[in-house]
Every structure is written in structure tokens, then in C-alpha cells.
Design a protein around this motif. Structure first.
Motif, PDB file in Angstrom:
ATOM      1  N   MET A  63       0.862  -1.182   0.000  1.00  0.00           N
ATOM      2  CA  MET A  63       0.000   0.000   0.000  1.00  0.00           C
ATOM      3  C   MET A  63       0.896   1.229   0.000  1.00  0.00           C
ATOM      4  O   MET A  63       1.929   1.257   0.671  1.00  0.00           O
ATOM      5  N   ASN A  64       0.521   2.241  -0.762  1.00  0.00           N
ATOM      6  CA  ASN A  64       1.289   3.486  -0.792  1.00  0.00           C
ATOM      7  C   ASN A  64       0.916   4.372   0.386  1.00  0.00           C
ATOM      8  O   ASN A  64      -0.187   4.293   0.930  1.00  0.00           O
ATOM      9  N   PHE A  65       1.846   5.230   0.763  1.00  0.00           N
ATOM     10  CA  PHE A  65       1.563   6.186   1.821  1.00  0.00           C
ATOM     11  C   PHE A  65       0.339   7.023   1.461  1.00  0.00           C
ATOM     12  O   PHE A  65       0.207   7.510   0.333  1.00  0.00           O
ATOM     13  N   MET A  66      -0.559   7.192   2.429  1.00  0.00           N
ATOM     14  CA  MET A  66      -1.762   8.016   2.291  1.00  0.00           C
ATOM     15  C   MET A  66      -2.717   7.499   1.225  1.00  0.00           C
ATOM     16  O   MET A  66      -3.587   8.233   0.746  1.00  0.00           O
ATOM     17  N   GLU A  67      -2.618   6.227   0.857  1.00  0.00           N
ATOM     18  CA  GLU A  67      -3.476   5.729  -0.222  1.00  0.00           C
ATOM     19  C   GLU A  67      -4.921   5.544   0.215  1.00  0.00           C
ATOM     20  O   GLU A  67      -5.844   5.792  -0.558  1.00  0.00           O
ATOM     21  N   PHE A  68      -5.126   5.101   1.460  1.00  0.00           N
ATOM     22  CA  PHE A  68      -6.486   4.823   1.919  1.00  0.00           C
ATOM     23  C   PHE A  68      -6.751   5.499   3.259  1.00  0.00           C
ATOM     24  O   PHE A  68      -5.883   5.536   4.140  1.00  0.00           O
ATOM     25  N   VAL A  69      -7.991   6.022   3.384  1.00  0.00           N
ATOM     26  CA  VAL A  69      -8.447   6.590   4.659  1.00  0.00           C
ATOM     27  C   VAL A  69      -9.811   5.985   4.991  1.00  0.00           C
ATOM     28  O   VAL A  69     -10.544   5.530   4.102  1.00  0.00           O
ATOM     29  N   SER A  70     -10.155   5.989   6.277  1.00  0.00           N
ATOM     30  CA  SER A  70     -11.444   5.456   6.730  1.00  0.00           C
ATOM     31  C   SER A  70     -11.867   6.180   7.998  1.00  0.00           C
ATOM     32  O   SER A  70     -11.026   6.672   8.757  1.00  0.00           O
ATOM     33  N   ASP A  71     -13.177   6.207   8.240  1.00  0.00           N
ATOM     34  CA  ASP A  71     -13.652   6.608   9.557  1.00  0.00           C
ATOM     35  C   ASP A  71     -14.328   5.434  10.267  1.00  0.00           C
ATOM     36  O   ASP A  71     -14.841   5.586  11.368  1.00  0.00           O
ATOM     37  N   ARG A  72     -14.319   4.284   9.605  1.00  0.00           N
ATOM     38  CA  ARG A  72     -14.743   3.036  10.219  1.00  0.00           C
ATOM     39  C   ARG A  72     -14.084   1.898   9.451  1.00  0.00           C
ATOM     40  O   ARG A  72     -13.965   1.950   8.217  1.00  0.00           O
ATOM     41  N   TYR A  73     -13.605   0.895  10.172  1.00  0.00           N
ATOM     42  CA  TYR A  73     -12.966  -0.221   9.463  1.00  0.00           C
ATOM     43  C   TYR A  73     -12.849  -1.433  10.382  1.00  0.00           C
ATOM     44  O   TYR A  73     -12.932  -1.346  11.608  1.00  0.00           O
ATOM     45  N   VAL A  74     -12.645  -2.562   9.741  1.00  0.00           N
ATOM     46  CA  VAL A  74     -12.328  -3.811  10.404  1.00  0.00           C
ATOM     47  C   VAL A  74     -11.113  -4.394   9.685  1.00  0.00           C
ATOM     48  O   VAL A  74     -11.081  -4.417   8.444  1.00  0.00           O
ATOM     49  N   ALA A  75     -10.120  -4.839  10.453  1.00  0.00           N
ATOM     50  CA  ALA A  75      -8.894  -5.381   9.864  1.00  0.00           C
ATOM     51  C   ALA A  75      -8.575  -6.731  10.494  1.00  0.00           C
ATOM     52  O   ALA A  75      -8.753  -6.922  11.703  1.00  0.00           O
ATOM     53  N   PHE A  76      -8.094  -7.650   9.671  1.00  0.00           N
ATOM     54  CA  PHE A  76      -7.707  -8.987  10.140  1.00  0.00           C
ATOM     55  C   PHE A  76      -6.349  -9.335   9.554  1.00  0.00           C
ATOM     56  O   PHE A  76      -6.074  -9.049   8.373  1.00  0.00           O
ATOM     57  N   LYS A  77      -5.512  -9.950  10.383  1.00  0.00           N
ATOM     58  CA  LYS A  77      -4.175 -10.345   9.938  1.00  0.00           C
ATOM     59  C   LYS A  77      -3.819 -11.698  10.547  1.00  0.00           C
ATOM     60  O   LYS A  77      -4.094 -11.949  11.718  1.00  0.00           O
ATOM     61  N   ILE A  78      -3.218 -12.560   9.737  1.00  0.00           N
ATOM     62  CA  ILE A  78      -2.644 -13.809  10.244  1.00  0.00           C
ATOM     63  C   ILE A  78      -1.261 -13.990   9.624  1.00  0.00           C
ATOM     64  O   ILE A  78      -1.104 -13.897   8.403  1.00  0.00           O
ATOM     65  N   ASP A  79      -0.290 -14.207  10.483  1.00  0.00           N
ATOM     66  CA  ASP A  79       1.092 -14.430  10.055  1.00  0.00           C
ATOM     67  C   ASP A  79       1.477 -15.833  10.524  1.00  0.00           C
ATOM     68  O   ASP A  79       1.697 -16.062  11.703  1.00  0.00           O
ATOM     69  N   GLN A  80       1.535 -16.775   9.567  1.00  0.00           N
ATOM     70  CA  GLN A  80       1.743 -18.191   9.880  1.00  0.00           C
ATOM     71  C   GLN A  80       3.197 -18.584   9.627  1.00  0.00           C
ATOM     72  O   GLN A  80       3.742 -18.336   8.548  1.00  0.00           O
ATOM     73  N   HIS A  81       3.808 -19.197  10.639  1.00  0.00           N
ATOM     74  CA  HIS A  81       5.172 -19.710  10.525  1.00  0.00           C
ATOM     75  C   HIS A  81       5.104 -21.235  10.574  1.00  0.00           C
ATOM     76  O   HIS A  81       4.771 -21.818  11.613  1.00  0.00           O
ATOM     77  N   TRP A  82       5.454 -21.895   9.463  1.00  0.00           N
ATOM     78  CA  TRP A  82       5.288 -23.340   9.346  1.00  0.00           C
ATOM     79  C   TRP A  82       6.484 -24.120   9.879  1.00  0.00           C
ATOM     80  O   TRP A  82       6.441 -25.339   9.991  1.00  0.00           O
TER      81      TRP A  82
END
Length: 853
Positions: free
Chosen positions: A729-748
Motif C-alpha cells: 500500500m502506498n503512503f496516504m493511499e487509503f483513509v477510513s472513519d470506520r474499518y475492520v482489519a484482520f491479519k494472520i502471520d503463519q510460521h510453518w
């Protein structure tokens, strides 16, 4: 790059090479010979043979042979072996001689074989008596666990020793190390066959534990603690906490066993028959108790599995009476040359067993073939075991985790009476030796240099200057940027702390600065748990809008290298006041007050009514905020230093709630608004499948505000992989006043690559990461609808730079390899949405430095 973990792990691992490998000098007294059973005349392997009343010794090899050398004058040697009577033999000092030793067995000698399992040409679980036996052990786990009792109490003596391995005997004769000879001569050659150990760290604890099953509660009362003190070089409490994180308690009845920051599948896990091979070897008798000796080995030797043997009772309980767990040389584990766990159990009056002794030994080094390195040995001895004796409720609930000051200052007489085990001669000298070392100016200078190299700070007693990685950086707005900063230490005060820096940009020709003053309300370092302090600060500095780097300073030199256009900055003036209060149950709250002025810099601008005849150009935006932060992290642990602390991952979730109140008219604030933010993070251990870090966050802003006060989502235009940012994502590319974020970082942890011939020799590990962001901007905050709001930034040709998230979420994923040269992670990152935006990178390669076992 994860600099905090880099510093923590690199500091620990580089200790492996502070001293060179062994160069044994020729000695005057040389003893060689063989040790045999007096009755059978068979050679005895692994017998400890030492000069009597000394810590100079060795162990016999597989043929029962041994060799001893010393320049000191001893008149006797002593042989000891489990199940045999000790033997003392006279020798002649100063001569080379052969001494054969015959040992007589005691009444506790193990009986010989009764039955043996038949070997099969091809291993199978079907109709395999060893597998049937282990399934019985699994079926009886619940009744054999310590938690099976309604009430349990016991006393535990916990001893942890760290030693350098095979330090040269000639090292003390060299000019540079002659003054350290008192330390280098304190060696132990009896603990581990073929290794000479130089103890440099020792921690002892005496604890009383009370456990109640319903409602479940466990309380540990620390009765005494004694610890090697490294002075200002290393934080003793933090070092001990991290080492204990490596040498965690081992419960074989758990499905998974945590060791060396990794999860190993227990040989009596519910799914053990699918991953281990089992073989019945013998039936033996110990203390009139008939046991079955069962050996086990991994089906795949590169997985996080043990090999070894366990002894199972034949009384119908199918309990573990003894266990020996080791790792094989092919396992995908960094810096660990060997690892061994020995568990001994004693019988209760009700014929069930409890753990009586647990010992974990690990040999660390960069190269498994080199003789040098670091050896760690943690031994826990359990006594006064009492079951099903209820106590008052306060026994299980009051004061858990609190350590009184007198507990850490127990007398020598206390330890002499209360140690449940004994110290070796070498261990008993460690406390005095390290105290002497800390008082030597040459050691203080070396420690000072090490602190600068690894932590980035140069100490001047009550003041430290740094961090060194932020002295120089560059960006499009400031050009070359020089910065100099520092902070006070506990040598100045344990209550008052000051931190500051000054910086200058040669392109914008502006000075930046920061100054904070902190007062501790509990007379403890503000970096120690539990925190309780107030802080006031003032800062003027530059910042990329929306960036809040979690691990390192934004003006870190390595982050100066960025892809794409990066010329939109803010000048920020912040006046802050904060109050932080943590509780021992790991709930905390923080109150804050912040007056914040943002001024556009570079090509960034603030303008309202952009399409009208009289556009409103805004030179600065001022807001005043009151904040509330609530955090609950049950069971959280820290690697704590004197001036920092780093959370240690656990399997418990972390809950965070933030509330921000914008107050119009207060100190020239222009807007009223409310922000609610909730986040939960969890580290999932998944045994042989590795581990994952998962986070879920939801945010909502109420009120009408210009875009700089919306959430500007955290992008990353550097070439370093950032877990918390959206890396394409570029700097300042997206703005929100409401959001939901999910992240999973899997190490096998090499689950798939470990199965590929030749490739598995590289010890590479796979990673997969998935991030999704769903958000929007409401109509009253959309400048395309309400023209009085600040216009989203655009390029000179009028094409957009900043967008509101639409119906589709932003999605990003990566596949990577870590453990490259044991320290590098490289990810191929793919962006899956909003591919029509200009100047975006749909795919990229990112890297980071990451130390892991």
C-alpha cells in the motif's frame, strides 16, 4: 526489521563466542584406566571419575575407559555411578599411571530383561504391542496428571546455571586475560561427559506451590531467590525471565511441550502414535516396582519431536515413572547443538506418581561441530509433596506473583538449610567471581562497548546517549538529517526519568526536538512491571501521515530507503501528558491529554472548498484530545532491561480498547469527535505445524473531521517487511472513519520443506501471511460530498492519491522463506485488490532480519 528482537536475541547469541574453544595444556598427573562391574567384569560406560574433593573429572566412554589430567596435586580419585557404590582409589601425584576400578552394585540395581519387543522389517502401528502400550498411557493421562488431584502442594528448588563450554586452559596465561584467571580456572568437568564447563550465571529459587482444582487456582510463593548480579551491563531480572522462557517447565502429560521458544509434540500426546515410532525394549525393576522400558523416535527426524525412552508402570495406572527426552541432530532448530530432558517421578501413598526432579540441559552454538559455545542446565527438585489437603481460600488467592524484598536477600545460612539439592564446587564460586568481575574497570569498559554495539546506547553513568541507528537519516523533505539524543538511567534516579533529542534537516533548514519528563509513582523503574508513572512531553518533528512504526524510530537510517514517491510529510507539534497504571493481574489503563498541531510539508497541502473561487488554504490543523486506553494481557511476560522491556509471546490473548475524545475550543482545537478502537491479538502455538500470530481490529470515528484526522491506514514503502503495515500500500493511499482489519502471520517451521531431500539440509522455514482491510468513509466526512472539508491530496495533473475504501476490501498476502542463514526472512508479497490505482506495486519482494531458535 524487528530491531527489538534483533537486539535481544543477538545479544544472547553472540555470548557464544566471547571465549574461544578449548586448548588443553599438558598436565603433570595423568590417570588412565577402565571401570568394570566387579561381578560381571563388564565395562561400565558413563561412570563419573574425578579427583577426589574437586570439580576436575570426566566420564567413561562406551568401553568403560577414562582419562584424567591435572597440574594440581591430588592423592585420590573417585568413581560414582547410579546403582553402584562409590569407589575411592589412591594415586601418586605428579606421575602418569594406569588405574583400573571395579565397582559393586547396590540393592537398587536394575533387574535384567524379562521381555523384549520383536523387531519388524517394516514398522507399523497395527498389532504393535508398543503402540498398544502407549495408547494405554494416553488413555490414563487424565488420572495421572498432577491436576487430577483436587488439592496439591509442594516445595520446589529451582536452579538454573549457564556456562561457557570448553574454554581454553591456556587462555588465562595470555596477557589480555591474566587478570581474569580467577574466573577462567573455575571449571567443572563432571557434569557433562567430554565437556569442560565454566559457570558464569546462576539463579536459585525456593518456592512453595499451592494448587486447587475447582475453581482452578495456582499460587506460587517465592521463599528465596539468589542471583548472579552483572551490574549495569545486563539486567538480571530481565535476563532470568528470558532464560526461563527458553527453559520452561516440562510436563510430559501435556500434548505439547514448550522448550527453546518452540513447541515439541510430547511422546504421550493424544496423536503421538501418528508421529512417533515406539519400541518395547525391556522390563526392569526399580525399588521393587516393575516397569516397561519404551523407546521412541520421530517418523520424520526434522520435525519438532523428541527421541528417547520412557518407563511405564505395570500396576494398571500406566503412569510415567521416568523419561529421557532428547533431540536428534537433524532437527530444524537454530543454535542448539544438543538438548536433553530428564524427568524422575516418585510414588505417592495412593500408588500414583508425582514429579520429583526435572532437568533440562541444552548446548548452544552457531556451529554444531565446534567445541565451544554455551551450556545451560535447569534443575528443579520437588519435595514435601502433599495431595488432597484443602487449605483456606486465601492460601490459593492472596498475593500471587508478589516478591518481597527480603526474599531476594536471604542469608547463606538460609540457603544452606533450605537447598533441596547441592551446588557443585564450581557453582558455589560463581557469585563471588562475578561480583569481582563487575568491579574490574577493564570489564566495565568492555560491557560499555557491547551496550553501544547491540543496544545502540553509550553509557555515561546516569546518562545514556543514543540510539546510534538514528544519528543519521534522510528523506525528501528534510534532506540529510542529523540527530543526537539521550536519556537518564536508574543511576541518576529510580523516580525521575528524562529523555530528549535534537535533530536538524539540511534541506528544510529546520530544527526538531523532543523532551520528556517522567515520574515513577511506585519507586520502580518505569520500564518494570507493573508500571505506575506520569509523563509530560513536548515534541516537534516530521512524520509521514498515517505512519506509526511499531518497532523502530521512523528516522532510522535503514528506513530512509523507500520505493515510489515519498514527498508528503507533516510537521507535528505535540504537547502530551500521560498517566499509566498496570496491575499484577496484567490489566492496565492509561489516561492521556494531547494538544496536536499538524502542518503540511513537502508536496502535501490542506485546502477546503477546492473547486470554489475562494479555496480555503489551511496552514495548520490543531486538535486537543483526551484519551483512555484499557489493556488486558493475562499471563504476559517481559524480557526486561533497565531501560526497555519487550513482551515475550505467550498463548494468551491480548485485549486493547482505546477511546479518543476530540475537544473543540480547548487550546485552539478545531473539532469535536469521538473514536472507539478495539483490538485483540493472539499467538497460537500449533506444535509441529509451527505457530501463528493473529490480530483482529475494529475502529469507528463519530463526528465530522478533515481527512488528516481520519484513520490513514499504515502503509510501507520501504523494502523492509513490516508485519503491522500493508507492505504494498502506498503512503496516504487509503483513509477510513470506520474499518475492520484482520491479519494472520503463519510460521510453518519447515513443515513442508523438511520433507524434501537435499532441500531439508538448508533448514529453511516457510511463512504465509494474509491481511484484509474492510472500511469506508461516511458521507459527512467525504470531501467529494462536503466541499468544506479538506480535499484529498492529488497529483499535479489532478489524478487522485488518496481514496476511501469502497465496497471491496484491501487484500494483501505473502509467501516467504525464513531462517535463511538463520537470520533472514524474505517474502514475495502480492496485492489482490485496487490494482487500478496508479503507481502501485502489485507484487514485491521484502526482507527483514529475524533471530529465532
Amino acid at each position: 526489521m524487528d530491531i527489538t528482537r534483533y537486539t535481544k536475541n543477538f545479544l544472547l547469541i553472540t555470548l557464544l563466542y566471547l571465549l574461544p574453544a578449548t586448548l588443553f595444556a599438558q598436565s603433570q598427573t595423568v590417570i588412565t584406566g577402565i571401570v568394570t562391574d566387579a561381578k560381571t567384569r563388564q565395562p561400565l560406560p558413563f561412570v563419573t571419575v574425578s579427583f577426589n574433593n574437586s570439580n576436575i573429572g570426566t566420564n567413561t566412554n562406551d568401553q568403560g575407559r577414562y582419562s584424567l589430567k591435572t597440574s594440581q596435586r591430588f592423592m585420590q580419585i573417585k568413581a560414582t555411578y547410579v546403582g553402584y557404590k562409590p569407589v575411592v582409589v589412591n594415586i601418586v601425584a605428579g606421575k602418569e599411571q594406569a588405574v583400573s576400578i571395579k565397582m559393586e552394585s547396590t540393592s537398587e540395581d536394575l533387574a535384567q530383561v524379562d521381555i523384549k519387543g520383536a523387531k519388524r522389517a517394516r514398522y507399523t502401528n497395527k498389532d504393535n504391542p508398543a503402540v498398544e502400550l502407549i495408547r494405554q498411557v494416553i488413555d490414563h493421562k487424565e488420572q495421572n496428571k498432577p491436576e487430577a488431584y483436587d488439592f496439591v502442594e509442594y516445595k520446589a528448588y529451582d536452579k538454573l546455571q549457564i556456562s561457557f563450554v570448553n574454554v581454553s586452559e591456556k587462555l588465562g596465561d595470555k596477557k589480555l586475560f591474566r587478570k581474569y584467571k580467577f574466573l577462567l580456572d573455575n571449571k567443572d568437568t563432571t557434569l557433562v561427559p567430554g565437556k569442560s564447563l565454566l559457570p558464569v550465571y546462576l539463579n536459585e529459587k525456593l518456592l512453595q506451590t499451592y494448587y486447587r482444582k475447582n475453581p482452578e487456582k495456582k499460587r506460587e510463593i517465592q521463599l528465596g531467590e539468589k542471583n548472579v548480579n552483572f551490574g549495569g551491563f545486563l539486567d538480571n531480572e530481565g535476563l532470568n525471565q528470558y532464560i526461563k522462557h527458553i527453559y520452561t517447565d516440562v510436563n510430559i502429560y501435556d500434548n505439547n511441550i514448550m522448550l527453546i521458544t518452540n513447541q515439541f509434540l510430547s511422546p504421550i500426546s493424544d496423536v503421538a502414535p501418528s508421529f512417533y515410532k515406539f519400541f518395547i525394549q525391556d522390563t526392569v525393576v526399580v525399588n521393587n516396582q516393575k516397569l516397561i522400558e519404551l523407546t521412541f523416535t520421530p517418523r520424520n527426524t526434522t520435525d519438532m519431536l523428541f527421541e528417547g525412552k520412557i518407563y511405564i508402570t505395570q500396576d494398571g495406572n500406566f503412569a510415567v515413572q521416568k523419561a529421557e527426552l532428547v533431540i536428534n541432530k537433524n532437527i530444524n532448530l537454530n543454535f542448539v547443538k544438543s538438548l536433553k530432558v530428564i524427568l524422575d517421578f516418585e510414588q505417592n501413598p495412593d500408588k500414583r506418581y508425582h514429579l520429583s526432579k526435572s532437568e533440562t540441559m541444552a548446548d548452544f552454538g552457531f556451529n554444531k561441530n565446534r567445541k565451544g559455545g554455551i551450556f545451560g542446565d535447569r534443575m528443579v527438585t520437588f519435595k514435601n509433596y502433599l495431595v488432597n489437603q484443602p487449605r483456606p481460600d486465601t492460601t490459593y488467592t492472596n498475593g500471587n506473583g508478589e516478591v518481597l524484598e527480603e526474599v531476594q536477600n536471604r542469608s547463606e545460612d538460609f540457603w544452606a538449610k533450605n537447598r533441596l539439592d547441592t551446588l557443585t564446587t564450581a557453582e558455589s564460586k560463581v557469585y563471588k567471581n562475578i561480583d569481582s568481575l563487575n568491579n574490574m574497570p577493564s570489564f566495565k569498559r568492555a560491557a560499555d562497548i557491547a551496550t553501544l554495539l547491540f543496544a545502540g546506547y553509550k553509557s555515561f553513568g546516569p546518562v545514556e546517549v543514543g540510539p546510534s541507528n538514528a544519528f543519521y537519516s534522510f528523506n525528501p523533505v528534510e534532506g540529510f538529517r542529523l540527530r543526537l539524543g539521550g536519556r537518564t538511567t536508574t543511576e541518576l534516579s529510580k523516580r525521575y526519568y528524562f529523555e530528549t533529542f535534537g535533530a536538524y534537516g539540511f534541506r528544510d533548514e529546520k530544527f526538531k526536538y523532543f523532551l520528556s519528563a517522567t515520574y515513577s509513582l511506585n519507586d520502580k523503574s518505569i520500564y518494570r512491571f507493573p508500571q505506575n508513572y506520569i509523563r509530560a512531553s513536548i515534541q516537534r518533528d516530521t512524520k509521514v501521515p498515517g505512519q506509526n512504526l511499531m518497532f523502530i524510530q521512523e528516522d532510522n537510517f535503514f528506513l530512509s530507503f523507500k520505493r515510489g514517491v515519498n514527498d508528503k510529510y507533516l510537521y507535528n507539534d505535540n504537547y502530551k501528558f500521560n498517566y499509566v497504571h498496570e496491575y499484577r493481574n496484567h490489566f492496565s489503563y492509561a489516561l492521556g491529554f494531547n494538544n496536536w498541531t499538524q502542518s503540511p510539508a513537502g508536496s502535501l497541502y490542506f485546502v477546503g472548498n477546492a473547486n470554489s473561487t475562494t479555496p480555503n488554504v489551511v496552514n495548520n490543523l490543531t486538535t486537543t484530545e483526551a484519551t483512555l486506553n484499557l489493556r488486558y494481557a493475562p499471563g504476559e511476560q517481559f524480557f526486561q532491561g533497565k531501560l526497555y522491556r519487550i513482551p515475550i509471546p505467550t498463548g494468551n490473548p491480548i485485549f486493547t480498547f482505546n477511546y479518543v475524545k476530540g475537544m473543540k475550543g480547548v487550546f485552539n482545537s478545531s473539532y469535536n469527535y469521538n473514536v472507539l478502537d478495539f483490538r485483540v491479538d493472539k499467538h497460537f502455538y500449533q506444535s509441529i505445524f509451527g505457530y501463528s500470530d493473529v490480530s483482529l481490529q475494529a475502529n469507528r470515528l463519530f463526528g465530522k473531521v478533515p481527512f488528516p484526522l481520519l484513520t490513514i491506514h499504515q502503509a510501507n514503502q520501504s523494502y523492509a517487511y513490516d508485519i503491522e503495515s500493508y507492505n504494498l500500500m502506498n503512503f496516504m493511499e487509503f483513509v477510513s472513519d470506520r474499518y475492520v482489519a484482520f491479519k494472520i502471520d503463519q510460521h510453518w517451521q519447515g513443515l513442508f520443506l523438511n520433507k524434501i531431500p537435499l532441500i531439508k539440509l538448508l533448514k529453511l522455514r516457510e511463512t504465509t501471511t494474509f491481511k484484509i482491510l474492510k472500511g469506508s468513509v461516511s458521507e459527512n466526512n467525504n470531501p467529494n460530498i462536503d466541499r468544506s472539508l479538506y480535499q484529498y491530496p492529488v497529483k499535479p495533473d489532478g489524478s487522485p492519491i488518496t481514496y476511501a475504501l469502497g465496497n471491496a476490501p484491501y487484500i494483501e498476502g505473502s509467501i516467504g522463506l525464513e531462517n535463511i542463514f538463520k537470520v533472514i526472512r524474505v517474502d514475495v508479497v502480492k496485492r489482490f485488490s485496487y490494482l487500478d490505482h496508479p503507481d502501485i506495486a502489485p507484487i514485491g519482494i521484502r526482507a527483514r532480519v529475524k533471530f529465532d531458535f
